[in-house]
Design a protein around this motif. Structure first.
Motif, PDB file in Angstrom:
ATOM      1  N   GLN A 128       0.831  -1.205   0.000  1.00  0.00           N
ATOM      2  CA  GLN A 128       0.000   0.000   0.000  1.00  0.00           C
ATOM      3  C   GLN A 128       0.866   1.257   0.000  1.00  0.00           C
ATOM      4  O   GLN A 128       0.804   2.070   0.911  1.00  0.00           O
ATOM      5  N   ASP A 129       1.687   1.410  -1.008  1.00  0.00           N
ATOM      6  CA  ASP A 129       2.537   2.588  -1.122  1.00  0.00           C
ATOM      7  C   ASP A 129       2.449   3.090  -2.558  1.00  0.00           C
ATOM      8  O   ASP A 129       2.060   2.355  -3.453  1.00  0.00           O
ATOM      9  N   PRO A 130       2.820   4.368  -2.796  1.00  0.00           N
ATOM     10  CA  PRO A 130       2.748   4.902  -4.163  1.00  0.00           C
ATOM     11  C   PRO A 130       3.693   4.175  -5.117  1.00  0.00           C
ATOM     12  O   PRO A 130       4.681   3.563  -4.684  1.00  0.00           O
ATOM     13  N   ILE A 131       3.378   4.255  -6.419  1.00  0.00           N
ATOM     14  CA  ILE A 131       4.160   3.531  -7.429  1.00  0.00           C
ATOM     15  C   ILE A 131       5.618   3.985  -7.458  1.00  0.00           C
ATOM     16  O   ILE A 131       6.517   3.207  -7.785  1.00  0.00           O
ATOM     17  N   GLY A 188      24.423 -19.398   6.336  1.00  0.00           N
ATOM     18  CA  GLY A 188      24.064 -20.808   6.269  1.00  0.00           C
ATOM     19  C   GLY A 188      22.700 -21.107   6.866  1.00  0.00           C
ATOM     20  O   GLY A 188      22.320 -22.268   7.015  1.00  0.00           O
ATOM     21  N   TYR A 189      21.960 -20.055   7.235  1.00  0.00           N
ATOM     22  CA  TYR A 189      20.631 -20.262   7.821  1.00  0.00           C
ATOM     23  C   TYR A 189      19.570 -20.350   6.721  1.00  0.00           C
ATOM     24  O   TYR A 189      19.756 -19.846   5.621  1.00  0.00           O
ATOM     25  N   THR A 190      18.433 -20.958   7.061  1.00  0.00           N
ATOM     26  CA  THR A 190      17.352 -21.047   6.078  1.00  0.00           C
ATOM     27  C   THR A 190      16.415 -19.833   6.198  1.00  0.00           C
ATOM     28  O   THR A 190      16.176 -19.319   7.290  1.00  0.00           O
ATOM     29  N   VAL A 191      15.920 -19.391   5.050  1.00  0.00           N
ATOM     30  CA  VAL A 191      15.065 -18.210   5.011  1.00  0.00           C
ATOM     31  C   VAL A 191      13.718 -18.573   4.380  1.00  0.00           C
ATOM     32  O   VAL A 191      13.665 -19.047   3.251  1.00  0.00           O
ATOM     33  N   GLY A 192      12.633 -18.368   5.136  1.00  0.00           N
ATOM     34  CA  GLY A 192      11.294 -18.616   4.598  1.00  0.00           C
ATOM     35  C   GLY A 192      10.574 -17.294   4.365  1.00  0.00           C
ATOM     36  O   GLY A 192      11.095 -16.226   4.696  1.00  0.00           O
ATOM     37  N   GLU A 193       9.385 -17.382   3.820  1.00  0.00           N
ATOM     38  CA  GLU A 193       8.649 -16.151   3.505  1.00  0.00           C
ATOM     39  C   GLU A 193       7.159 -16.367   3.742  1.00  0.00           C
ATOM     40  O   GLU A 193       6.642 -17.441   3.443  1.00  0.00           O
ATOM     41  N   ILE A 194       6.486 -15.364   4.294  1.00  0.00           N
ATOM     42  CA  ILE A 194       5.018 -15.424   4.326  1.00  0.00           C
ATOM     43  C   ILE A 194       4.451 -14.116   3.789  1.00  0.00           C
ATOM     44  O   ILE A 194       5.052 -13.054   3.953  1.00  0.00           O
ATOM     45  N   GLU A 195       3.312 -14.227   3.118  1.00  0.00           N
ATOM     46  CA  GLU A 195       2.670 -13.027   2.613  1.00  0.00           C
ATOM     47  C   GLU A 195       1.991 -12.312   3.772  1.00  0.00           C
ATOM     48  O   GLU A 195       1.347 -12.954   4.599  1.00  0.00           O
ATOM     49  N   VAL A 196       2.195 -11.003   3.864  1.00  0.00           N
ATOM     50  CA  VAL A 196       1.556 -10.256   4.954  1.00  0.00           C
ATOM     51  C   VAL A 196       0.688  -9.135   4.392  1.00  0.00           C
ATOM     52  O   VAL A 196       0.952  -8.612   3.317  1.00  0.00           O
ATOM     53  N   GLU A 197      -0.345  -8.825   5.158  1.00  0.00           N
ATOM     54  CA  GLU A 197      -1.219  -7.722   4.755  1.00  0.00           C
ATOM     55  C   GLU A 197      -0.468  -6.415   5.000  1.00  0.00           C
ATOM     56  O   GLU A 197       0.282  -6.298   5.977  1.00  0.00           O
ATOM     57  N   HIS A 198      -0.662  -5.438   4.153  1.00  0.00           N
ATOM     58  CA  HIS A 198       0.035  -4.163   4.318  1.00  0.00           C
ATOM     59  C   HIS A 198      -0.992  -3.037   4.281  1.00  0.00           C
ATOM     60  O   HIS A 198      -1.834  -2.994   3.395  1.00  0.00           O
ATOM     61  N   HIS A 199      -0.925  -2.148   5.279  1.00  0.00           N
ATOM     62  CA  HIS A 199      -1.888  -1.041   5.313  1.00  0.00           C
ATOM     63  C   HIS A 199      -1.233   0.238   4.805  1.00  0.00           C
ATOM     64  O   HIS A 199      -0.033   0.422   4.952  1.00  0.00           O
ATOM     65  N   PRO A 200      -2.050   1.154   4.248  1.00  0.00           N
ATOM     66  CA  PRO A 200      -1.462   2.436   3.847  1.00  0.00           C
ATOM     67  C   PRO A 200      -1.029   3.230   5.075  1.00  0.00           C
ATOM     68  O   PRO A 200      -1.560   3.023   6.172  1.00  0.00           O
ATOM     69  N   ARG A 201      -0.059   4.095   4.905  1.00  0.00           N
ATOM     70  CA  ARG A 201       0.381   4.933   6.017  1.00  0.00           C
ATOM     71  C   ARG A 201      -0.664   6.028   6.246  1.00  0.00           C
ATOM     72  O   ARG A 201      -1.006   6.774   5.334  1.00  0.00           O
ATOM     73  N   ILE A 202      -1.206   6.113   7.484  1.00  0.00           N
ATOM     74  CA  ILE A 202      -2.228   7.112   7.768  1.00  0.00           C
ATOM     75  C   ILE A 202      -1.601   8.361   8.388  1.00  0.00           C
ATOM     76  O   ILE A 202      -1.849   9.480   7.980  1.00  0.00           O
ATOM     77  N   HIS A 203      -0.742   8.138   9.412  1.00  0.00           N
ATOM     78  CA  HIS A 203      -0.111   9.268  10.103  1.00  0.00           C
ATOM     79  C   HIS A 203       1.366   9.356   9.741  1.00  0.00           C
ATOM     80  O   HIS A 203       2.040   8.351   9.589  1.00  0.00           O
ATOM     81  N   GLY A 204       1.859  10.571   9.666  1.00  0.00           N
ATOM     82  CA  GLY A 204       3.293  10.781   9.454  1.00  0.00           C
ATOM     83  C   GLY A 204       3.689  10.481   8.017  1.00  0.00           C
ATOM     84  O   GLY A 204       2.883  10.049   7.199  1.00  0.00           O
ATOM     85  N   ASP A 205       4.984  10.745   7.735  1.00  0.00           N
ATOM     86  CA  ASP A 205       5.470  10.556   6.357  1.00  0.00           C
ATOM     87  C   ASP A 205       6.488   9.433   6.291  1.00  0.00           C
ATOM     88  O   ASP A 205       7.169   9.142   7.263  1.00  0.00           O
ATOM     89  N   SER A 206       6.597   8.862   5.074  1.00  0.00           N
ATOM     90  CA  SER A 206       7.641   7.867   4.845  1.00  0.00           C
ATOM     91  C   SER A 206       8.993   8.560   4.930  1.00  0.00           C
ATOM     92  O   SER A 206       9.149   9.698   4.511  1.00  0.00           O
ATOM     93  N   LYS A 207       9.955   7.860   5.508  1.00  0.00           N
ATOM     94  CA  LYS A 207      11.282   8.453   5.690  1.00  0.00           C
ATOM     95  C   LYS A 207      12.201   8.146   4.516  1.00  0.00           C
ATOM     96  O   LYS A 207      13.342   8.557   4.477  1.00  0.00           O
ATOM     97  N   TYR A 208      11.687   7.366   3.593  1.00  0.00           N
ATOM     98  CA  TYR A 208      12.571   6.941   2.510  1.00  0.00           C
ATOM     99  C   TYR A 208      12.180   7.553   1.183  1.00  0.00           C
ATOM    100  O   TYR A 208      11.082   7.361   0.679  1.00  0.00           O
TER     101      TYR A 208
END
Ligand code: UDP
Ligand code: MG
Length: 316
Positions: A128-131, A188-208
């Motif tokens: 949920q972030d701009p393109i 040498g560790y194993t890395v897994g992945e799960i899909e997570v829900e993402h909400h738009p930023r309501i308060h404050g600004d992105s720092k990046y």
């Protein structure tokens, strides 16, 4: 002793005053669920040099499970995570962003998945972030996936879970928080992945913004290098140096033989090349040695702490 693990939650925050209390409430609700599979938990806020009232907001939470470390200035998310990793006491460590874009309700899923992997990374499939952010991020992920060979979709998602031995064994500095799954994988560790829900930023600004993209790209070069030389710069620079230097020396010997037989060597391009290669070779080898020294000496904790609730608790 309980068979359930203890959990540490690390939240790096920079100017998130409007998000802190709501986030804590959501965390509290999730962590109080009767079926949650943890024994105890701690929530560690790392206030990364906020200039608003973020710190004061955190201090409003009167619960001993909440810790806060406050940096002297803004050192960046990687430093904040690194500090949190050092402080964490849990068997399981979860990091999430403090802007309410990551939803605490995913925590039980992370913990479940962590039974099969050393680390589990979140995947913001429907980000949920701009393109202007999602597109560069797609390119980054593709590049990083190709270079590192770690087959996950989303390297930079702030929402991740680790078994504690993983976080105690990785060095996150610079902008390397973007590449944690790669750093972990190379150990040498194993890395897994799960899909997570993402909400738009309501308060404050992105720092990046765009400037961080460039930093991130330069760090991708670092990461690529780390992968090649596995912390032995001398093995890379030294190898190149020996190759260049040796060809320079061979050219010089050839010229010397010509000179000894009475031939003129002053106007031969080879003379220039021979000297150039010998000198460059020597420089590359020295560069490798210096790199080796720096790698061994580097101190990753170059942040200054202004307030540390762990130290306050211990009466220091
Ligand atoms: N953050 C931080 N230090 C920084 C920049 C960001 O601790 O220098 C925190 C920020 O407060 C948030 C998380 O890192 O909790 C992710 O930042 P942001 O939401 O700005 O990144 P985005 O989601 O836009 O990639
Ligand atoms: Mg965000």
């Amino acid at each position: 002793m309980s068979s359930k693990p203890n959990l540490s939650i690390i939240i790096p925050v920079h100017n998130e005053e409007e998000n802190i209390l709501e986030l804590y409430e959501k965390l509290y609700n999730t962590l109080s669920l009767p079926h949650l599979i943890v024994n105890t938990y701690e929530i560690i806020f790392i206030d990364d040099g906020s200039t608003d009232s973020t710190f004061e907001e955190i201090k409003k939470i009167k619960n001993s499970t909440v810790k806060v470390v406050r940096f002297q200035r803004n050192y960046g998310k990687a430093a904040a995570l690194s500090c949190g990793f050092k402080r964490s006491k849990g068997d399981i460590v979860i990091t999430l962003d403090g802007d309410l874009q990551d939803d605490p309700k995913e925590i039980p899923r992370f913990i479940e998945k962590l039974k099969k992997y050393d680390m589990v990374s979140g995947w913001k499939n429907k980000r949920q972030d701009p393109i202007s952010k999602t597109l560069p991020s797609k390119v980054f992920n593709w590049l990083t996936r190709s270079i590192t060979g770690v087959k996950i979709h989303d390297f930079n998602c702030g929402y991740k879970a680790y078994n504690s031995y993983v976080v105690k064994n990785i060095n996150v500095y610079g902008e390397l928080h973007r590449y944690i799954p790669a750093l972990v994988y190379w150990k040498g560790y194993t890395v897994g992945e799960i899909e997570v829900e993402h909400h738009p930023r309501i308060h404050g600004d992105s720092k990046y913004g765009v400037e961080r993209l460039l930093k991130g790209f330069l760090d991708l070069i670092t990461v690529t290098f780390l992968m090649i030389y596995k912390k032995r710069p001398l093995h890379v620079f030294g190898g190149i140096g020996i190759l260049l230097g040796l060809s320079g020396v061979i050219m010089s010997i050839y010229l010397m033989v010509l000179w000894a037989t009475g031939l003129k060597i002053g106007d031969r391009p080879l003379l220039m090349l021979g000297i150039l290669l010998t000198v460059t070779g020597a420089q590359f080898i020295s560069l490798g040695l210096i790199g080796e020294l720096i790698t061994n000496l580097r101190n990753n904790d170059d942040y200054i702490i202004k307030y540390d609730s762990y130290e306050m608790e211990n009466g220091r």
